[in-house]
Design a protein around this motif. Structure first.
Motif, PDB file in Angstrom:
ATOM      1  N   TRP A 106     -26.541  61.806  38.095  1.00 14.14           N
ATOM      2  CA  TRP A 106     -26.696  63.263  38.133  1.00 14.14           C
ATOM      3  C   TRP A 106     -26.109  63.905  39.392  1.00 14.14           C
ATOM      4  O   TRP A 106     -26.094  65.127  39.508  1.00 14.14           O
ATOM      5  CB  TRP A 106     -28.164  63.661  37.993  1.00 14.14           C
ATOM      6  N   ILE A 107     -25.609  63.126  40.331  1.00  6.33           N
ATOM      7  CA  ILE A 107     -25.060  63.680  41.578  1.00  6.33           C
ATOM      8  C   ILE A 107     -23.690  64.288  41.298  1.00  6.33           C
ATOM      9  O   ILE A 107     -22.782  63.614  40.814  1.00  6.33           O
ATOM     10  CB  ILE A 107     -24.956  62.593  42.659  1.00  6.33           C
ATOM     11  N   LYS A 108     -23.519  65.561  41.650  1.00  9.62           N
ATOM     12  CA  LYS A 108     -22.270  66.264  41.354  1.00  9.62           C
ATOM     13  C   LYS A 108     -21.199  66.070  42.425  1.00  9.62           C
ATOM     14  O   LYS A 108     -20.006  66.104  42.142  1.00  9.62           O
ATOM     15  CB  LYS A 108     -22.543  67.766  41.173  1.00  9.62           C
ATOM     16  N   THR A 109     -21.618  65.909  43.680  1.00 11.23           N
ATOM     17  CA  THR A 109     -20.675  65.689  44.768  1.00 11.23           C
ATOM     18  C   THR A 109     -21.433  65.049  45.919  1.00 11.23           C
ATOM     19  O   THR A 109     -22.667  65.083  45.962  1.00 11.23           O
ATOM     20  CB  THR A 109     -20.008  67.009  45.213  1.00 11.23           C
ATOM     21  N   ARG A 112     -19.456  50.466  41.104  1.00 11.48           N
ATOM     22  CA  ARG A 112     -19.879  51.510  40.154  1.00 11.48           C
ATOM     23  C   ARG A 112     -18.811  52.596  40.093  1.00 11.48           C
ATOM     24  O   ARG A 112     -19.069  53.774  40.333  1.00 11.48           O
ATOM     25  CB  ARG A 112     -21.217  52.114  40.595  1.00 11.48           C
ATOM     26  N   MET A 113     -17.591  52.189  39.756  1.00 15.37           N
ATOM     27  CA  MET A 113     -16.465  53.101  39.835  1.00 15.37           C
ATOM     28  C   MET A 113     -16.558  54.259  38.836  1.00 15.37           C
ATOM     29  O   MET A 113     -15.975  55.313  39.047  1.00 15.37           O
ATOM     30  CB  MET A 113     -15.156  52.338  39.641  1.00 15.37           C
ATOM     31  N   GLU A 114     -17.310  54.070  37.759  1.00 10.15           N
ATOM     32  CA  GLU A 114     -17.463  55.162  36.795  1.00 10.15           C
ATOM     33  C   GLU A 114     -18.190  56.345  37.440  1.00 10.15           C
ATOM     34  O   GLU A 114     -17.946  57.503  37.094  1.00 10.15           O
ATOM     35  CB  GLU A 114     -18.208  54.691  35.544  1.00 10.15           C
ATOM     36  N   HIS A 115     -19.087  56.072  38.405  1.00 10.38           N
ATOM     37  CA  HIS A 115     -19.790  57.142  39.102  1.00 10.38           C
ATOM     38  C   HIS A 115     -18.876  57.832  40.110  1.00 10.38           C
ATOM     39  O   HIS A 115     -19.015  59.026  40.365  1.00 10.38           O
ATOM     40  CB  HIS A 115     -21.031  56.585  39.806  1.00 10.38           C
ATOM     41  N   VAL A 116     -17.955  57.061  40.689  1.00  7.99           N
ATOM     42  CA  VAL A 116     -17.009  57.643  41.638  1.00  7.99           C
ATOM     43  C   VAL A 116     -16.112  58.655  40.936  1.00  7.99           C
ATOM     44  O   VAL A 116     -15.805  59.724  41.475  1.00  7.99           O
ATOM     45  CB  VAL A 116     -16.158  56.540  42.304  1.00  7.99           C
ATOM     46  N   LYS A 117     -15.702  58.340  39.729  1.00  6.83           N
ATOM     47  CA  LYS A 117     -14.807  59.234  38.988  1.00  6.83           C
ATOM     48  C   LYS A 117     -15.460  60.574  38.670  1.00  6.83           C
ATOM     49  O   LYS A 117     -14.780  61.596  38.585  1.00  6.83           O
ATOM     50  CB  LYS A 117     -14.342  58.560  37.694  1.00  6.83           C
ATOM     51  N   GLN A 118     -16.772  60.592  38.503  1.00  6.69           N
ATOM     52  CA  GLN A 118     -17.425  61.822  38.083  1.00  6.69           C
ATOM     53  C   GLN A 118     -18.028  62.616  39.248  1.00  6.69           C
ATOM     54  O   GLN A 118     -18.482  63.748  39.045  1.00  6.69           O
ATOM     55  CB  GLN A 118     -18.515  61.520  37.054  1.00  6.69           C
ATOM     56  N   SER A 119     -18.037  62.051  40.441  1.00  3.36           N
ATOM     57  CA  SER A 119     -18.648  62.731  41.589  1.00  3.36           C
ATOM     58  C   SER A 119     -17.672  62.794  42.761  1.00  3.36           C
ATOM     59  O   SER A 119     -17.487  61.788  43.451  1.00  3.36           O
ATOM     60  CB  SER A 119     -19.920  61.993  42.029  1.00  3.36           C
ATOM     61  N   PRO A 120     -17.029  63.929  42.999  1.00  7.48           N
ATOM     62  CA  PRO A 120     -16.120  64.042  44.141  1.00  7.48           C
ATOM     63  C   PRO A 120     -16.823  63.686  45.455  1.00  7.48           C
ATOM     64  O   PRO A 120     -17.931  64.158  45.718  1.00  7.48           O
ATOM     65  CB  PRO A 120     -15.708  65.514  44.120  1.00  7.48           C
TER      66      PRO A 120
END
Length: 252
Positions: free
Chosen positions: A129-132, A182-190
């Motif tokens: 849920w973290i946006k950035t 957890r690269m999928e989280h990196v892609k979605q959170s600048p």
């Protein structure tokens, strides 16, 4: 600007905002460093509130209002306990923001310095849920930092109070929080990183290698990295301004 000393679910924190803010206002949870306290990051909160962001500054376990007056060596031995508890409590604060109707949309960022940057990285690894995020003087691998700390203990001739088997079990548990896995989280959170090249506490390579490896693969990730060649373990004013600007822009 309003600064309230509050307690949410037994977590002492500073709640910083202004009268114009409501439940549509974006939020940043900003985490302090090792042996520091929540009020030491009020300058970050000032910059963020000026940019239209509500800020929550919690005290970590055994810090600030939660101190039990342990020695520095005792605090060092509790480092990972504090970090993991902080990761857990970030989610507690997030749930309280929702319960208190201060976060209508999940427009929320996490950031921190030193230990707070390490906690931020761990949060990114497990919370979608973290946006950035802003990682200042942190690491993207809990296990690499833990190994570095063990090596430092041994180099100083300090007896490390864990057997090899206990160390391996601890490293395995910490690997769950490795952001680089957890690269999928990196892609979605600048993410914005800040790290001084002369940092002797959390080595520069602990965050830089991750960034360089991504560049070598030429993969497109929303990451910005700021470094200063002569900076040690303290964020410069320029770093503070750039990190807070990044967070506000990506929550706007």
């Amino acid at each position: 600007m309003i600064v309230k000393n509050e307690e949410w679910k037994a977590i002492p924190l500073l709640h910083v905002y202004d009268e114009s803010m409501d439940n549509e206002t974006p939020v940043v949870i900003f985490l302090h460093g090792f042996l520091s306290a929540k009020e030491h990051n009020l300058h970050y909160a000032y910059q963020l509130v000026e940019k239209g962001v509500r800020v929550i500054l919690p005290d970590a376990l055994l810090h600030g209002e939660r101190t039990t007056h342990l020695t520095e060596n005792e605090m060092n031995l509790n480092f990972w306990k504090i970090v993991l508890k902080s990761v857990e409590e970030v989610n507690t604060i997030y749930q309280e923001l929702k319960f208190k109707q201060l976060l209508r949309r999940d427009n929320i960022g996490i950031a921190g310095t030193s230990m707070g940057g390490i906690v931020t990285s761990g949060c990114l690894a497990i919370y979608p849920w973290i946006k950035t995020a802003g990682i200042c003087m942190g690491t993207t691998s809990f296990t690499k930092l833990a190994q570095h700390q063990v090596d430092e203990f041994k180099a100083k001739g300090i007896e490390f109070p864990m057997s090899n088997a206990q160390q391996e079990a601890t490293f395995k548990m910490l690997s769950h929080y490795n952001l680089e896995q957890r690269m999928e989280h990196v892609k979605q959170s600048p993410i914005i990183f800040w790290h001084g090249q002369k940092d002797s506490v959390v080595p520069y390579r602990m965050s830089r290698e991750f960034y360089d490896q991504l560049n070598e693969k030429q993969e497109q990730y929303p990451i910005h990295y700021i470094t200063e060649p002569n900076a040690g373990h303290a964020v410069s004013r320029n770093g503070i301004l750039m990190v807070t600007k990044w967070l506000a822009q990506h929550l706007a």
